[in-house]
Design a protein around this motif. Structure first.
Motif, PDB file in Angstrom:
ATOM      1  N   TYR A   7      41.468  58.191  26.213  1.00 27.44           N
ATOM      2  CA  TYR A   7      40.366  59.152  26.122  1.00 27.44           C
ATOM      3  C   TYR A   7      40.495  60.017  24.877  1.00 27.44           C
ATOM      4  O   TYR A   7      39.506  60.362  24.234  1.00 27.44           O
ATOM      5  CB  TYR A   7      40.336  60.038  27.369  1.00 27.44           C
ATOM      6  CG  TYR A   7      39.850  59.315  28.595  1.00 27.44           C
ATOM      7  CD1 TYR A   7      40.743  58.846  29.552  1.00 27.44           C
ATOM      8  CD2 TYR A   7      38.499  59.092  28.787  1.00 27.44           C
ATOM      9  CE1 TYR A   7      40.297  58.179  30.662  1.00 27.44           C
ATOM     10  CE2 TYR A   7      38.053  58.427  29.901  1.00 27.44           C
ATOM     11  CZ  TYR A   7      38.951  57.974  30.830  1.00 27.44           C
ATOM     12  OH  TYR A   7      38.509  57.312  31.924  1.00 27.44           O
ATOM     13  N   LEU A  44      35.009  66.163  25.619  1.00 27.27           N
ATOM     14  CA  LEU A  44      35.650  64.993  26.229  1.00 27.27           C
ATOM     15  C   LEU A  44      37.159  65.172  26.271  1.00 27.27           C
ATOM     16  O   LEU A  44      37.804  64.870  27.282  1.00 27.27           O
ATOM     17  CB  LEU A  44      35.289  63.739  25.432  1.00 27.27           C
ATOM     18  CG  LEU A  44      35.902  62.459  25.949  1.00 27.27           C
ATOM     19  CD1 LEU A  44      35.381  62.150  27.326  1.00 27.27           C
ATOM     20  CD2 LEU A  44      35.603  61.314  25.014  1.00 27.27           C
ATOM     21  N   VAL A  47      38.043  67.635  29.114  1.00 26.32           N
ATOM     22  CA  VAL A  47      37.927  67.083  30.464  1.00 26.32           C
ATOM     23  C   VAL A  47      39.053  66.085  30.719  1.00 26.32           C
ATOM     24  O   VAL A  47      39.612  66.032  31.822  1.00 26.32           O
ATOM     25  CB  VAL A  47      36.545  66.436  30.658  1.00 26.32           C
ATOM     26  CG1 VAL A  47      36.474  65.721  31.978  1.00 26.32           C
ATOM     27  CG2 VAL A  47      35.478  67.481  30.610  1.00 26.32           C
ATOM     28  N   ARG A  51      41.852  66.479  33.685  1.00 27.17           N
ATOM     29  CA  ARG A  51      42.060  65.464  34.713  1.00 27.17           C
ATOM     30  C   ARG A  51      43.518  65.055  34.790  1.00 27.17           C
ATOM     31  O   ARG A  51      44.086  64.933  35.859  1.00 27.17           O
ATOM     32  CB  ARG A  51      41.177  64.255  34.403  1.00 27.17           C
ATOM     33  CG  ARG A  51      41.549  63.017  35.138  1.00 27.17           C
ATOM     34  CD  ARG A  51      40.920  62.997  36.479  1.00 27.17           C
ATOM     35  NE  ARG A  51      41.071  61.676  37.079  1.00 27.17           N
ATOM     36  CZ  ARG A  51      41.220  61.490  38.369  1.00 27.17           C
ATOM     37  NH1 ARG A  51      41.262  62.512  39.173  1.00 27.17           N
ATOM     38  NH2 ARG A  51      41.324  60.277  38.845  1.00 27.17           N
ATOM     39  N   GLN A  59      37.797  71.929  32.908  1.00 30.38           N
ATOM     40  CA  GLN A  59      36.396  71.700  33.245  1.00 30.38           C
ATOM     41  C   GLN A  59      35.607  72.992  33.214  1.00 30.38           C
ATOM     42  O   GLN A  59      34.440  73.008  32.811  1.00 30.38           O
ATOM     43  CB  GLN A  59      36.295  71.057  34.619  1.00 30.38           C
ATOM     44  CG  GLN A  59      36.954  69.702  34.624  1.00 30.38           C
ATOM     45  CD  GLN A  59      36.622  68.922  35.857  1.00 30.38           C
ATOM     46  OE1 GLN A  59      35.699  69.273  36.569  1.00 30.38           O
ATOM     47  NE2 GLN A  59      37.371  67.872  36.098  1.00 30.38           N
ATOM     48  N   ILE A  66      29.383  74.198  27.079  1.00 30.97           N
ATOM     49  CA  ILE A  66      28.034  73.646  27.111  1.00 30.97           C
ATOM     50  C   ILE A  66      27.018  74.775  27.097  1.00 30.97           C
ATOM     51  O   ILE A  66      26.001  74.710  26.383  1.00 30.97           O
ATOM     52  CB  ILE A  66      27.859  72.740  28.350  1.00 30.97           C
ATOM     53  CG1 ILE A  66      28.660  71.468  28.167  1.00 30.97           C
ATOM     54  CG2 ILE A  66      26.419  72.404  28.577  1.00 30.97           C
ATOM     55  CD1 ILE A  66      28.543  70.522  29.322  1.00 30.97           C
TER      56      ILE A  66
ATOM     57  N   LEU B  43      28.617  59.826  27.234  1.00 29.73           N
ATOM     58  CA  LEU B  43      29.691  60.786  27.488  1.00 29.73           C
ATOM     59  C   LEU B  43      29.655  61.260  28.926  1.00 29.73           C
ATOM     60  O   LEU B  43      30.705  61.494  29.541  1.00 29.73           O
ATOM     61  CB  LEU B  43      29.569  61.981  26.548  1.00 29.73           C
ATOM     62  CG  LEU B  43      30.344  61.815  25.275  1.00 29.73           C
ATOM     63  CD1 LEU B  43      30.043  62.951  24.345  1.00 29.73           C
ATOM     64  CD2 LEU B  43      31.813  61.792  25.565  1.00 29.73           C
ATOM     65  N   LEU B  46      31.468  58.797  30.850  1.00 29.06           N
ATOM     66  CA  LEU B  46      32.916  58.973  30.729  1.00 29.06           C
ATOM     67  C   LEU B  46      33.400  60.128  31.578  1.00 29.06           C
ATOM     68  O   LEU B  46      34.504  60.082  32.130  1.00 29.06           O
ATOM     69  CB  LEU B  46      33.286  59.207  29.265  1.00 29.06           C
ATOM     70  CG  LEU B  46      33.395  57.950  28.421  1.00 29.06           C
ATOM     71  CD1 LEU B  46      33.626  58.302  26.979  1.00 29.06           C
ATOM     72  CD2 LEU B  46      34.516  57.071  28.911  1.00 29.06           C
ATOM     73  N   PHE B  47      32.569  61.181  31.703  1.00 27.91           N
ATOM     74  CA  PHE B  47      32.952  62.295  32.559  1.00 27.91           C
ATOM     75  C   PHE B  47      33.064  61.854  34.005  1.00 27.91           C
ATOM     76  O   PHE B  47      33.926  62.300  34.750  1.00 27.91           O
ATOM     77  CB  PHE B  47      31.928  63.427  32.455  1.00 27.91           C
ATOM     78  CG  PHE B  47      32.059  64.263  31.224  1.00 27.91           C
ATOM     79  CD1 PHE B  47      31.150  65.270  30.963  1.00 27.91           C
ATOM     80  CD2 PHE B  47      33.070  64.042  30.317  1.00 27.91           C
ATOM     81  CE1 PHE B  47      31.251  66.038  29.837  1.00 27.91           C
ATOM     82  CE2 PHE B  47      33.178  64.804  29.185  1.00 27.91           C
ATOM     83  CZ  PHE B  47      32.260  65.814  28.941  1.00 27.91           C
ATOM     84  N   LEU B  49      33.879  58.897  35.013  1.00 23.98           N
ATOM     85  CA  LEU B  49      35.137  58.164  35.139  1.00 23.98           C
ATOM     86  C   LEU B  49      36.328  59.099  35.250  1.00 23.98           C
ATOM     87  O   LEU B  49      37.340  58.761  35.866  1.00 23.98           O
ATOM     88  CB  LEU B  49      35.325  57.262  33.926  1.00 23.98           C
ATOM     89  CG  LEU B  49      34.606  55.945  33.988  1.00 23.98           C
ATOM     90  CD1 LEU B  49      34.699  55.263  32.658  1.00 23.98           C
ATOM     91  CD2 LEU B  49      35.210  55.076  35.057  1.00 23.98           C
ATOM     92  N   LEU B  50      36.220  60.293  34.648  1.00 22.76           N
ATOM     93  CA  LEU B  50      37.296  61.277  34.729  1.00 22.76           C
ATOM     94  C   LEU B  50      37.142  62.185  35.922  1.00 22.76           C
ATOM     95  O   LEU B  50      37.785  63.230  35.995  1.00 22.76           O
ATOM     96  CB  LEU B  50      37.306  62.132  33.450  1.00 22.76           C
ATOM     97  CG  LEU B  50      37.857  61.458  32.224  1.00 22.76           C
ATOM     98  CD1 LEU B  50      37.539  62.269  31.002  1.00 22.76           C
ATOM     99  CD2 LEU B  50      39.341  61.291  32.344  1.00 22.76           C
ATOM    100  N   ARG B  51      36.270  61.823  36.858  1.00 25.59           N
ATOM    101  CA  ARG B  51      36.057  62.547  38.112  1.00 25.59           C
ATOM    102  C   ARG B  51      35.508  63.944  37.916  1.00 25.59           C
ATOM    103  O   ARG B  51      35.733  64.811  38.736  1.00 25.59           O
ATOM    104  CB  ARG B  51      37.358  62.662  38.917  1.00 25.59           C
ATOM    105  CG  ARG B  51      38.051  61.382  39.161  1.00 25.59           C
ATOM    106  CD  ARG B  51      37.411  60.685  40.277  1.00 25.59           C
ATOM    107  NE  ARG B  51      38.279  59.598  40.724  1.00 25.59           N
ATOM    108  CZ  ARG B  51      37.926  58.671  41.537  1.00 25.59           C
ATOM    109  NH1 ARG B  51      36.735  58.683  42.024  1.00 25.59           N
ATOM    110  NH2 ARG B  51      38.771  57.737  41.876  1.00 25.59           N
ATOM    111  N   ALA B  52      34.796  64.186  36.827  1.00 26.00           N
ATOM    112  CA  ALA B  52      34.169  65.498  36.636  1.00 26.00           C
ATOM    113  C   ALA B  52      32.693  65.322  36.924  1.00 26.00           C
ATOM    114  O   ALA B  52      31.871  65.232  36.015  1.00 26.00           O
ATOM    115  CB  ALA B  52      34.404  65.985  35.215  1.00 26.00           C
ATOM    116  N   LEU B  55      30.235  68.252  35.976  1.00 28.24           N
ATOM    117  CA  LEU B  55      30.054  68.346  34.529  1.00 28.24           C
ATOM    118  C   LEU B  55      29.204  67.212  33.990  1.00 28.24           C
ATOM    119  O   LEU B  55      28.441  67.411  33.037  1.00 28.24           O
ATOM    120  CB  LEU B  55      31.408  68.345  33.820  1.00 28.24           C
ATOM    121  CG  LEU B  55      31.999  69.718  33.756  1.00 28.24           C
ATOM    122  CD1 LEU B  55      33.334  69.663  33.095  1.00 28.24           C
ATOM    123  CD2 LEU B  55      31.081  70.627  32.975  1.00 28.24           C
TER     124      LEU B  55
END
Lengths: 100, 167
Positions: A7, A44, A47, A51, A59, A66, B43, B46-47, B49-52, B55
């Motif tokens: 990532y 990215l 996050v 994780r 997060q 944002i 994106l 992808l978030f 996939l990262l369990r967010a 978001l």
């Protein structure tokens, strides 16, 4: 098995693409869009770190990023529109004086 | 299965990001804005996939749904016709490529030097709405309120900056 490094590599490449856009393009709006690309790359990375370190603080920070980016885009675009009204151009090479 | 999705979304993100910056086919700013919307949506994938999850939804709603719409509105407001005829100088392409490429090599090189293989999914926190809401309203309450004031200030500033004559 995709780990943290995968990532982060995607985030780093996206960041460099944004930097390439800022250096390359001469239109103010496209420079601004490349700036948004860099912000997204940072989101990215945050996050991914959140994780893989099992915390939620990353997060929350992305949530605030944002929000602040949305406010910044609004103000920046208002500035660009006001500049266009005065100088009738958004080409960076024409905006070479501080005088309106 | 997750790896396939990761490679799909990251390839989509990088390709669309590249097409935002350097589109070889058309130099229309609208095309770049639409590819930026696609980048933001990948994106969000992808978030997920990262369990967010929260978001990812916020990213699509706010970033792709409001910020990019604002961008497209402004692009179409300023009638940029002569942008497409201006030539890009060769030296700026080379120097920009060297700069961006240098940063990419630096970052990816550092990451590859400290490469650690992925661990199996241990007890990782999920970015569900409830968990994020709990931490947002207890630990991060002050930034939350300050950001609301910031949005108000930004709105007032935009209304002021868009007046016809700036007196």
């Amino acid at each position: 098995m995709t780990g943290l490094t995968h990532y982060l590599v995607v985030s780093a490449l996206l960041f460099s693409l944004g930097l390439l856009g800022i250096l390359l393009r001469r239109n103010l709006l496209l420079i601004y869009m490349s700036l948004e690309l860099m912000l997204n790359a940072a989101n990215l990375a945050l996050v991914a770190f959140s994780r893989f370190n099992q915390q939620l603080n990353g997060q929350v920070m992305v949530f605030f990023i944002i929000t602040v980016a949305a406010a910044e885009v609004a103000v920046g675009l208002a500035l660009i529109v006001a500049l266009f009204r005065k100088r009738q151009t958004v080409h960076v090479e024409d905006l070479n004086t501080m005088k309106l | 299965m997750q790896d396939a999705f990761f490679y799909l979304f990251s390839a989509l993100t990088l390709i669309c990001g590249f097409l935002v910056v350097a589109n070889p086919i058309s130099r229309n700013p609208v095309t770049s804005a639409l590819f930026l919307v696609l980048t933001i949506i990948s994106l969000a994938g992808l978030f997920v996939l990262l369990r967010a999850f929260f978001l990812a939804a916020v990213q699509i709603l706010i970033y792709a749904g409001a910020v990019m719409v604002l961008f497209l509105f402004v692009i179409m407001l300023l009638n940029l016709k002569d942008e497409e005829q201006r030539k890009i100088k060769r030296t700026s392409v080379i120097l920009g490529g060297i700069g961006g490429g240098a940063l990419a090599c630096l970052l990816v090189g550092t990451l590859a030097a400290n490469f650690s293989p992925g661990q199996p999914n241990l007890l990782m926190v999920e970015g569900s709405t409830m968990a994020l809401g709990k931490i947002l309203f207890t630990e991060y309450l002050l930034p939350f309120e300050i950001v609301s004031v910031l949005l108000l200030v930004a709105m007032v500033g935009v209304v002021l900056l868009s007046k016809k004559e700036l007196k």
